[in-house]
Design a protein around this motif. Structure first.
Motif, PDB file in Angstrom:
ATOM      1  N   TRP A 250       0.809  -1.215   0.000  1.00  0.00           N
ATOM      2  CA  TRP A 250       0.000   0.000   0.000  1.00  0.00           C
ATOM      3  C   TRP A 250       0.848   1.273   0.000  1.00  0.00           C
ATOM      4  CZ3 TRP A 250      -5.312  -0.173  -0.225  1.00  0.00           C
ATOM      5  CH2 TRP A 250      -5.888  -1.438  -0.061  1.00  0.00           C
ATOM      6  N   ALA A 251       2.144   1.120   0.009  1.00  0.00           N
ATOM      7  CA  ALA A 251       3.033   2.275   0.159  1.00  0.00           C
ATOM      8  C   ALA A 251       2.795   3.326  -0.926  1.00  0.00           C
ATOM      9  CB  ALA A 251       4.495   1.822   0.143  1.00  0.00           C
ATOM     10  N   GLN A 252       2.733   2.900  -2.189  1.00  0.00           N
ATOM     11  CA  GLN A 252       2.580   3.862  -3.276  1.00  0.00           C
ATOM     12  C   GLN A 252       1.244   4.595  -3.199  1.00  0.00           C
ATOM     13  OE1 GLN A 252       3.181   2.204  -7.163  1.00  0.00           O
ATOM     14  NE2 GLN A 252       2.866   4.151  -8.222  1.00  0.00           N
ATOM     15  N   ARG A 253       0.178   3.852  -2.895  1.00  0.00           N
ATOM     16  CA  ARG A 253      -1.146   4.475  -2.825  1.00  0.00           C
ATOM     17  C   ARG A 253      -1.225   5.467  -1.656  1.00  0.00           C
ATOM     18  NH1 ARG A 253      -4.556  -1.029  -3.652  1.00  0.00           N
ATOM     19  NH2 ARG A 253      -2.569  -1.854  -2.876  1.00  0.00           N
ATOM     20  N   PHE A 254      -0.709   5.069  -0.492  1.00  0.00           N
ATOM     21  CA  PHE A 254      -0.739   5.970   0.660  1.00  0.00           C
ATOM     22  C   PHE A 254       0.155   7.194   0.426  1.00  0.00           C
ATOM     23  CE2 PHE A 254      -2.136   2.970   4.352  1.00  0.00           C
ATOM     24  CZ  PHE A 254      -3.353   2.808   3.710  1.00  0.00           C
ATOM     25  N   ASP A 255       1.339   6.939  -0.123  1.00  0.00           N
ATOM     26  CA  ASP A 255       2.277   8.032  -0.361  1.00  0.00           C
ATOM     27  C   ASP A 255       1.693   9.035  -1.346  1.00  0.00           C
ATOM     28  OD1 ASP A 255       4.931   9.133   0.153  1.00  0.00           O
ATOM     29  OD2 ASP A 255       5.338   8.687  -1.948  1.00  0.00           O
ATOM     30  N   SER A 256       1.061   8.515  -2.395  1.00  0.00           N
ATOM     31  CA  SER A 256       0.452   9.385  -3.408  1.00  0.00           C
ATOM     32  C   SER A 256      -0.692  10.209  -2.808  1.00  0.00           C
ATOM     33  CB  SER A 256      -0.053   8.534  -4.571  1.00  0.00           C
ATOM     34  OG  SER A 256      -0.713   9.325  -5.527  1.00  0.00           O
ATOM     35  N   GLN A 257      -1.488   9.567  -1.939  1.00  0.00           N
ATOM     36  CA  GLN A 257      -2.605  10.260  -1.306  1.00  0.00           C
ATOM     37  C   GLN A 257      -2.117  11.371  -0.381  1.00  0.00           C
ATOM     38  OE1 GLN A 257      -5.715   9.524  -2.145  1.00  0.00           O
ATOM     39  NE2 GLN A 257      -6.689  11.022  -0.789  1.00  0.00           N
ATOM     40  N   ILE A 258      -1.104  11.088   0.413  1.00  0.00           N
ATOM     41  CA  ILE A 258      -0.561  12.098   1.323  1.00  0.00           C
ATOM     42  C   ILE A 258       0.064  13.241   0.534  1.00  0.00           C
ATOM     43  CG2 ILE A 258       1.222  12.534   3.060  1.00  0.00           C
ATOM     44  CD1 ILE A 258       0.688   9.757   4.183  1.00  0.00           C
ATOM     45  N   GLU A 259       0.754  12.912  -0.555  1.00  0.00           N
ATOM     46  CA  GLU A 259       1.348  13.943  -1.416  1.00  0.00           C
ATOM     47  C   GLU A 259       0.266  14.873  -1.953  1.00  0.00           C
ATOM     48  OE1 GLU A 259       4.299  15.962  -3.587  1.00  0.00           O
ATOM     49  OE2 GLU A 259       4.621  14.308  -2.193  1.00  0.00           O
ATOM     50  N   GLU A 260      -0.845  14.298  -2.358  1.00  0.00           N
ATOM     51  CA  GLU A 260      -1.946  15.110  -2.888  1.00  0.00           C
ATOM     52  C   GLU A 260      -2.545  16.010  -1.806  1.00  0.00           C
ATOM     53  OE1 GLU A 260      -5.942  14.506  -5.645  1.00  0.00           O
ATOM     54  OE2 GLU A 260      -5.037  12.796  -4.645  1.00  0.00           O
ATOM     55  N   LEU A 261      -2.647  15.492  -0.596  1.00  0.00           N
ATOM     56  CA  LEU A 261      -3.214  16.284   0.499  1.00  0.00           C
ATOM     57  C   LEU A 261      -2.291  17.439   0.901  1.00  0.00           C
ATOM     58  CD1 LEU A 261      -4.748  13.484   2.767  1.00  0.00           C
ATOM     59  CD2 LEU A 261      -5.954  15.076   1.264  1.00  0.00           C
ATOM     60  N   THR A 262      -0.989  17.187   0.944  1.00  0.00           N
ATOM     61  CA  THR A 262      -0.062  18.263   1.295  1.00  0.00           C
ATOM     62  C   THR A 262      -0.061  19.350   0.216  1.00  0.00           C
ATOM     63  OG1 THR A 262       1.764  16.982   0.324  1.00  0.00           O
ATOM     64  CG2 THR A 262       1.447  16.825   2.701  1.00  0.00           C
ATOM     65  N   LYS A 263      -0.189  18.940  -1.034  1.00  0.00           N
ATOM     66  CA  LYS A 263      -0.284  19.906  -2.128  1.00  0.00           C
ATOM     67  C   LYS A 263      -1.572  20.728  -1.994  1.00  0.00           C
ATOM     68  CE  LYS A 263      -0.414  20.265  -7.173  1.00  0.00           C
ATOM     69  NZ  LYS A 263      -0.430  19.511  -8.458  1.00  0.00           N
ATOM     70  N   TYR A 264      -2.662  20.065  -1.662  1.00  0.00           N
ATOM     71  CA  TYR A 264      -3.946  20.735  -1.457  1.00  0.00           C
ATOM     72  C   TYR A 264      -3.834  21.752  -0.317  1.00  0.00           C
ATOM     73  CZ  TYR A 264      -9.021  21.083  -0.581  1.00  0.00           C
ATOM     74  OH  TYR A 264     -10.310  21.529  -0.392  1.00  0.00           O
ATOM     75  N   HIS A 265      -3.181  21.351   0.765  1.00  0.00           N
ATOM     76  CA  HIS A 265      -2.984  22.243   1.910  1.00  0.00           C
ATOM     77  C   HIS A 265      -2.192  23.482   1.475  1.00  0.00           C
ATOM     78  CE1 HIS A 265      -2.263  22.251   6.564  1.00  0.00           C
ATOM     79  NE2 HIS A 265      -2.606  23.438   6.110  1.00  0.00           N
ATOM     80  N   GLU A 266      -1.146  23.279   0.710  1.00  0.00           N
ATOM     81  CA  GLU A 266      -0.320  24.390   0.233  1.00  0.00           C
ATOM     82  C   GLU A 266      -1.135  25.342  -0.636  1.00  0.00           C
ATOM     83  OE1 GLU A 266       3.956  25.016  -2.050  1.00  0.00           O
ATOM     84  OE2 GLU A 266       2.695  23.284  -2.536  1.00  0.00           O
ATOM     85  N   GLN A 267      -1.949  24.788  -1.523  1.00  0.00           N
ATOM     86  CA  GLN A 267      -2.745  25.623  -2.423  1.00  0.00           C
ATOM     87  C   GLN A 267      -3.794  26.425  -1.668  1.00  0.00           C
ATOM     88  OE1 GLN A 267      -3.984  22.465  -5.094  1.00  0.00           O
ATOM     89  NE2 GLN A 267      -2.501  23.101  -6.657  1.00  0.00           N
ATOM     90  N   ILE A 268      -4.340  25.845  -0.602  1.00  0.00           N
ATOM     91  CA  ILE A 268      -5.299  26.595   0.221  1.00  0.00           C
ATOM     92  C   ILE A 268      -4.621  27.808   0.849  1.00  0.00           C
ATOM     93  CG2 ILE A 268      -6.725  26.522   2.303  1.00  0.00           C
ATOM     94  CD1 ILE A 268      -7.247  23.571   1.710  1.00  0.00           C
ATOM     95  N   LEU A 269      -3.417  27.608   1.372  1.00  0.00           N
ATOM     96  CA  LEU A 269      -2.682  28.724   1.982  1.00  0.00           C
ATOM     97  C   LEU A 269      -2.347  29.791   0.949  1.00  0.00           C
ATOM     98  CD1 LEU A 269      -0.233  26.820   4.386  1.00  0.00           C
ATOM     99  CD2 LEU A 269      -2.422  27.895   4.926  1.00  0.00           C
ATOM    100  N   LEU A 270      -2.000  29.368  -0.262  1.00  0.00           N
ATOM    101  CA  LEU A 270      -1.720  30.329  -1.334  1.00  0.00           C
ATOM    102  C   LEU A 270      -2.974  31.110  -1.714  1.00  0.00           C
ATOM    103  CD1 LEU A 270       0.592  28.163  -3.631  1.00  0.00           C
ATOM    104  CD2 LEU A 270       1.268  30.141  -2.256  1.00  0.00           C
ATOM    105  N   LYS A 271      -4.090  30.417  -1.703  1.00  0.00           N
ATOM    106  CA  LYS A 271      -5.364  31.053  -2.029  1.00  0.00           C
ATOM    107  C   LYS A 271      -5.738  32.084  -0.962  1.00  0.00           C
ATOM    108  CE  LYS A 271      -9.530  29.397  -4.366  1.00  0.00           C
ATOM    109  NZ  LYS A 271     -10.415  28.227  -4.580  1.00  0.00           N
ATOM    110  N   ILE A 272      -5.535  31.725   0.305  1.00  0.00           N
ATOM    111  CA  ILE A 272      -5.823  32.649   1.407  1.00  0.00           C
ATOM    112  C   ILE A 272      -4.921  33.876   1.322  1.00  0.00           C
ATOM    113  CG2 ILE A 272      -5.702  32.929   3.921  1.00  0.00           C
ATOM    114  CD1 ILE A 272      -6.529  29.990   4.160  1.00  0.00           C
ATOM    115  N   ALA A 273      -3.671  33.662   0.917  1.00  0.00           N
ATOM    116  CA  ALA A 273      -2.714  34.769   0.810  1.00  0.00           C
ATOM    117  C   ALA A 273      -2.947  35.618  -0.431  1.00  0.00           C
ATOM    118  CB  ALA A 273      -1.295  34.220   0.796  1.00  0.00           C
TER     119      ALA A 273
END
Length: 342
Positions: A250-273
């Motif tokens: 499950w490593a690739q699937r979990f890693d890919s999911q977490i990568e997507e969430l961290t990117k989403y978090h970053e984009q939210i902060l950019l949007k707020i800024a």
């Protein structure tokens, strides 16, 4: 090593207190300098509250000290008893943060009363001079900006969290480096909580500004919550993922999911800024999460006891995703209402 604003302002407050003491002809600037050190606070609101509390307890302390000298004289036991009384009164009034300076006032006034009432009053005026100097410096020199500090610490916390989350599944980071980075993140989150308290204490006089500030406080709570959920995900990965049988599959699937969430978090902060278009679609596909849930459900049926650890990890990822989506919705609502208010 850098010199922080509060360190600089403390030095300036002491210098101003000494200058004013000399200007007013006080016999010694020490009491005023000590008073200025106690009064410096990290926000204007807290500084004003400190001044008002200090003023009340110091007046009370001076009156009690003068009365005690008349009744019991200036003896070590009398000074000690008066200090105990003042401490108990300050605690009763929930003004514990004023105890230090109030005791300085009590000792100074009792020590000076043998030389006459006017000399005792002069000692009390020294305390007020130091408090005034510190308050003036706090307002005029690099005024505290809790909101700016909070925003900077949110970005710092995200940067540290993102680094740890992106390497959580791959486990490529050295253990000592991982430990240091995690300690930095925990320290930043503590500072962030303190910055939020300062931001929460700030007061606005205009009704319109009060509404804007209230919305910003709601957004700030969600920003902190999202960061804490990311930390919770990190903790769950460390505790359960590497102990789960068959986790490598499950490593690739979990890693890919977490990568997507961290990117989403970053984009939210950019949007707020304000660095991304308000209409930009950044939310991850929920279908991908649904597929992961279905796959885990099928996997869990084979051996629930052995595979449930992976479910804990997936649950933490879904919780993180939920709070990120909630943060995005709240941020959009706040920005829309702020734009309407302007």
């Amino acid at each position: 090593m850098t010199i922080g604003a509060r360190v600089l302002k403390t030095g300036l407050a002491v210098a101003l207190a000494i200058y004013l003491s000399n200007l007013l002809g006080f016999p010694s600037p020490i009491i005023a300098a000590v008073a200025s050190i106690f009064t410096i606070q990290p926000s204007i609101s807290r500084s004003w509250q400190q001044v008002t509390d200090q003023l009340q307890t110091n007046v009370l302390g001076a009156v009690v000290a003068l009365a005690a000298v008349r009744l019991f004289g200036h003896t070590p036991i009398a000074v000690g008893l008066v200090c105990i009384i003042i401490i108990l009164i300050s605690i009763r009034l929930r003004m514990e943060n004023t105890i230090g300076l109030t005791l300085v006032t009590v000792v100074a006034v009792m020590e000076a009363n043998e030389q006459g009432w006017l000399f005792a009053v002069e000692r009390f005026l020294m305390v007020l001079t130091g408090m005034a100097a510190a308050f003036a410096v706090n307002i005029l020199v690099i005024p505290p900006r809790p909101r700016k500090l909070f925003t900077a610490q949110v970005q710092e916390a995200y940067t540290q969290l993102s680094l740890l989350l992106r390497m959580a599944i791959s486990n490529e980071m050295k253990e000592d480096v991982h430990r240091k980075e995690k300690e930095k993140l925990e320290g930043t989150l503590r500072k962030l909580d303190e910055a939020y308290l300062l931001f929460e204490e700030e007061r606005s006089l205009l009704p319109q500004r009060k509404q804007i500030r209230a919305r910003q406080l709601i957004l700030s709570k969600h920003l902190i919550k999202a960061l804490h959920q990311g930390v919770d995900l990190l903790e769950v990965v460390e505790e359960h993922y590497f102990s789960a049988p068959g986790a490598e599959a499950w490593a690739q699937r979990f890693d890919s999911q977490i990568e997507e969430l961290t990117k989403y978090h970053e984009q939210i902060l950019l949007k707020i800024a304000g660095k991304m278009k308000p209409t930009a679609e950044i939310e991850p596909e929920e279908e991908r999460e649904a597929r992961l849930i279905n796959q885990l459900t099928d996997y869990l049926r084979d051996d629930p006891d052995e595979h449930k650890r992976l479910v804990f990890v997936a649950s933490a990822m879904l919780e993180y995703a939920y709070h990120l989506r909630r943060l995005e919705r709240v941020s959009e609502q706040v920005q829309q209402r702020d734009a309407t208010a302007d």
